[in-house]
Design a protein around this motif. Structure first.
Motif, PDB file in Angstrom:
ATOM      1  N   ILE A  16       0.847  -1.204   0.000  1.00 44.48           N
ATOM      2  CA  ILE A  16       0.000   0.000   0.000  1.00 44.48           C
ATOM      3  C   ILE A  16       0.877   1.247   0.000  1.00 44.48           C
ATOM      4  O   ILE A  16       0.670   2.173  -0.794  1.00 44.48           O
ATOM      5  N   PHE A  17       1.881   1.286   0.881  1.00 48.94           N
ATOM      6  CA  PHE A  17       2.773   2.441   0.924  1.00 48.94           C
ATOM      7  C   PHE A  17       3.558   2.587  -0.376  1.00 48.94           C
ATOM      8  O   PHE A  17       3.792   3.703  -0.835  1.00 48.94           O
ATOM      9  N   SER A  18       3.964   1.492  -0.983  1.00 46.51           N
ATOM     10  CA  SER A  18       4.672   1.561  -2.265  1.00 46.51           C
ATOM     11  C   SER A  18       3.802   2.201  -3.336  1.00 46.51           C
ATOM     12  O   SER A  18       4.287   2.965  -4.164  1.00 46.51           O
ATOM     13  N   GLU A  19       2.513   1.876  -3.327  1.00 47.61           N
ATOM     14  CA  GLU A  19       1.592   2.475  -4.297  1.00 47.61           C
ATOM     15  C   GLU A  19       1.369   3.957  -4.002  1.00 47.61           C
ATOM     16  O   GLU A  19       1.276   4.769  -4.925  1.00 47.61           O
ATOM     17  N   LEU A  20       1.280   4.311  -2.722  1.00 42.61           N
ATOM     18  CA  LEU A  20       1.088   5.717  -2.348  1.00 42.61           C
ATOM     19  C   LEU A  20       2.312   6.560  -2.708  1.00 42.61           C
ATOM     20  O   LEU A  20       2.188   7.731  -3.050  1.00 42.61           O
ATOM     21  N   LEU A  21       3.473   5.959  -2.609  1.00 38.21           N
ATOM     22  CA  LEU A  21       4.735   6.652  -2.876  1.00 38.21           C
ATOM     23  C   LEU A  21       5.368   6.037  -4.115  1.00 38.21           C
ATOM     24  O   LEU A  21       6.332   5.284  -4.024  1.00 38.21           O
ATOM     25  N   GLU A  22       4.850   6.359  -5.253  1.00 44.47           N
ATOM     26  CA  GLU A  22       5.247   5.711  -6.509  1.00 44.47           C
ATOM     27  C   GLU A  22       6.746   5.754  -6.776  1.00 44.47           C
ATOM     28  O   GLU A  22       7.308   4.847  -7.367  1.00 44.47           O
ATOM     29  N   ASP A  23       7.422   6.813  -6.337  1.00 43.58           N
ATOM     30  CA  ASP A  23       8.848   6.950  -6.623  1.00 43.58           C
ATOM     31  C   ASP A  23       9.744   6.367  -5.532  1.00 43.58           C
ATOM     32  O   ASP A  23      10.949   6.538  -5.560  1.00 43.58           O
ATOM     33  N   VAL A  24       9.158   5.646  -4.570  1.00 47.80           N
ATOM     34  CA  VAL A  24       9.928   5.077  -3.472  1.00 47.80           C
ATOM     35  C   VAL A  24       9.893   3.563  -3.559  1.00 47.80           C
ATOM     36  O   VAL A  24       8.835   2.967  -3.759  1.00 47.80           O
ATOM     37  N   ASP A  25      11.055   2.933  -3.422  1.00 44.38           N
ATOM     38  CA  ASP A  25      11.162   1.480  -3.444  1.00 44.38           C
ATOM     39  C   ASP A  25      11.234   0.978  -2.010  1.00 44.38           C
ATOM     40  O   ASP A  25      12.182   1.282  -1.282  1.00 44.38           O
ATOM     41  N   ILE A  26      10.229   0.212  -1.599  1.00 42.28           N
ATOM     42  CA  ILE A  26      10.201  -0.338  -0.246  1.00 42.28           C
ATOM     43  C   ILE A  26      10.499  -1.818  -0.344  1.00 42.28           C
ATOM     44  O   ILE A  26       9.777  -2.568  -0.985  1.00 42.28           O
ATOM     45  N   THR A  27      11.596  -2.249   0.288  1.00 40.25           N
ATOM     46  CA  THR A  27      11.955  -3.657   0.297  1.00 40.25           C
ATOM     47  C   THR A  27      11.862  -4.181   1.720  1.00 40.25           C
ATOM     48  O   THR A  27      12.067  -3.448   2.690  1.00 40.25           O
ATOM     49  N   ARG A  28      11.561  -5.458   1.856  1.00 41.06           N
ATOM     50  CA  ARG A  28      11.364  -6.080   3.161  1.00 41.06           C
ATOM     51  C   ARG A  28      12.711  -6.410   3.777  1.00 41.06           C
ATOM     52  O   ARG A  28      13.488  -7.170   3.247  1.00 41.06           O
ATOM     53  N   GLU A  29      12.976  -5.810   4.925  1.00 38.91           N
ATOM     54  CA  GLU A  29      14.135  -6.167   5.739  1.00 38.91           C
ATOM     55  C   GLU A  29      13.641  -6.221   7.169  1.00 38.91           C
ATOM     56  O   GLU A  29      12.654  -5.613   7.511  1.00 38.91           O
TER      57      GLU A  29
END
Length: 93
Positions: free
Chosen positions: A74-87
């Motif tokens: 959801i946050f990745s979609e809200l922030l289109e220019d941000v790459d969120i990876t699971r750590e």
């Protein structure tokens, strides 16, 4: 500039974090925070667990994998220019 708040973990360790985005899903508020404002900052997803009688918001880190993955998307979609990876998240670790 992002809003800066202080996160205090269960052990009383205080860490300033920056609120990047917030959303509400199924009547639960979530915030995406970072430990600094750089492009390579570590991001954490926090969930509001406050009660009505709490004077201040009470957040806990989202640790359950399926919830973390879902909210992260959801946050990745809200922030289109941000790459969120699971750590693994780890304030104070």
């Amino acid at each position: 500039m992002q809003e800066k708040i202080n996160f205090v973990d269960e052990d009383g360790n205080e860490m300033p974090v920056y609120v990047v985005e917030e959303t509400r899903i199924n009547n639960v508020n979530y915030i995406l925070v970072t430990d600094d404002e750089s492009d390579e900052a570590t991001a954490y997803i926090l969930k509001d667990i406050s009660n009505d009688e709490d004077e201040e918001a009470v957040y806990e880190m989202v640790e359950e994998d399926s919830e973390l993955e879902y909210i992260g998307r959801i946050f990745s979609e809200l922030l289109e220019d941000v790459d969120i990876t699971r750590e693994d998240q780890g304030f104070g670790h």
